[in-house]
Scaffold this active site. Structure first.
Site, mmCIF file in Angstrom:
data_model
loop_
_atom_site.group_PDB
_atom_site.id
_atom_site.type_symbol
_atom_site.label_atom_id
_atom_site.label_comp_id
_atom_site.label_asym_id
_atom_site.label_seq_id
_atom_site.Cartn_x
_atom_site.Cartn_y
_atom_site.Cartn_z
ATOM 1 N N ARG A 68 0.881 2.634 3.151
ATOM 2 C CA ARG A 68 2.062 1.774 3.198
ATOM 3 C C ARG A 68 3.176 2.517 3.929
ATOM 4 O O ARG A 68 3.098 3.740 4.086
ATOM 5 C CB ARG A 68 2.512 1.415 1.783
ATOM 6 C CG ARG A 68 1.538 0.507 1.042
ATOM 7 C CD ARG A 68 1.921 0.348 -0.407
ATOM 8 N NE ARG A 68 0.972 -0.495 -1.133
ATOM 9 C CZ ARG A 68 0.755 -0.434 -2.432
ATOM 10 N NH1 ARG A 68 1.408 0.462 -3.171
ATOM 11 N NH2 ARG A 68 -0.120 -1.243 -3.007
ATOM 12 N N ARG A 162 8.911 -5.941 -5.246
ATOM 13 C CA ARG A 162 8.416 -4.941 -4.294
ATOM 14 C C ARG A 162 8.125 -5.558 -2.936
ATOM 15 O O ARG A 162 8.261 -4.903 -1.909
ATOM 16 C CB ARG A 162 7.134 -4.275 -4.826
ATOM 17 C CG ARG A 162 7.376 -3.449 -6.057
ATOM 18 C CD ARG A 162 6.281 -2.461 -6.369
ATOM 19 N NE ARG A 162 4.922 -2.867 -6.052
ATOM 20 C CZ ARG A 162 3.847 -2.204 -6.476
ATOM 21 N NH1 ARG A 162 4.001 -1.143 -7.245
ATOM 22 N NH2 ARG A 162 2.640 -2.598 -6.155
ATOM 23 N N ARG A 173 -3.484 -8.692 -8.250
ATOM 24 C CA ARG A 173 -2.783 -7.681 -9.039
ATOM 25 C C ARG A 173 -2.403 -8.210 -10.423
ATOM 26 O O ARG A 173 -2.511 -7.497 -11.423
ATOM 27 C CB ARG A 173 -1.531 -7.194 -8.306
ATOM 28 C CG ARG A 173 -1.833 -6.263 -7.162
ATOM 29 C CD ARG A 173 -0.567 -5.605 -6.626
ATOM 30 N NE ARG A 173 -0.873 -4.720 -5.528
ATOM 31 C CZ ARG A 173 -1.254 -3.459 -5.644
ATOM 32 N NH1 ARG A 173 -1.389 -2.936 -6.855
ATOM 33 N NH2 ARG A 173 -1.504 -2.716 -4.593
#
Length: 222
Positions: A68, A162, A173
């Site tokens: 990321r 996020r 998730r």
């Protein structure tokens, strides 16, 4: 007639150092921290490492996912190709590994041993599957901590804030988070459960728990 001064201080320091080394080597234990994505594990672990910089260290995991923005190889993760990770899994190079969110994550045996050989306490950040795998390793000494959110709604908001996943990844998730919470809050699966409603309070709670389990980590800390 002059006599040489007896260096009690130096002798005491040497003896203490030897005893400390023997204590840390005799107790080759690790601290396993688990919790769903977005619960604040990374922030808590970072704060703990800051409090005990010469006594604890995070075992850097391997992953097959792409980095990321801002993540560094060897610091945040060891980034590998899926094929390379699968080859190492066949070689039994990992203490634990799991397929999470369509990627592979794993903790190498060498990473943990390197920290232990320095007389430090390894901290492993793993998921539920990783916990179950590590518990099945014969002779592996560890304490297990689960970090839980105040509620599932709070966790959902943290993940949404996020903004790092698309809708499909977010759905994965959240589903994984539900199963993690079910496992993490089941009595007997963990030695300690900490609800992360406030970061500072959670770090203080974990600090007290760690000193109770591993009293040697507070020696020499300021």
């Amino acid at each position: 007639m002059k006599t040489k001064p007896v260096l009690f201080g130096s002798k005491f320091s040497f003896i203490f150092s030897c005893l400390f080394f023997l204590l840390t080597q005799m107790s080759r234990a690790s601290l396993i921290i688990c919790g769903p994505s977005g619960v604040g594990k990374s922030s808590i672990i970072s704060a703990i490492c800051g409090r005990f910089p010469s006594r604890v260290a995070l075992s850097v995991s391997h992953t097959s996912r792409q980095p990321r923005p801002g993540e560094k190889h060897g610091v945040d993760y060891f980034f590998m190709t899926p094929d390379a990770m699968l080859r190492d899994i066949e070689k039994k190079a990992f203490l634990e590994y799991a397929h999470v969110h369509n990627n592979i994550y794993g903790t190498s045996r060498s990473s943990v041993d390197t920290i232990l050989d320095k007389g430090m306490l390894p901290i492993l950040d793993v998921d539920r599957n990783g916990v179950q795998s590590i518990k099945a390793v014969p002779g592996f000494e560890a304490k297990y901590v689960f970090i839980a959110p105040p509620s599932f709604d709070v966790l959902h908001k943290r993940l949404s804030a996020r903004a790092t996943e698309n809708d499909e990844d977010m759905h994965v998730r959240l589903n994984n988070a539900k199963s993690e919470l079910d496992y993490g809050t089941t009595k007997g699966n963990f030695d300690r459960v900490i609800v992360n409603a406030d970061l500072d309070e959670s770090v203080d709670q974990l600090t007290e728990t760690m000193i109770d389990w591993f009293p040697w980590i507070s020696q020499g800390q300021t």
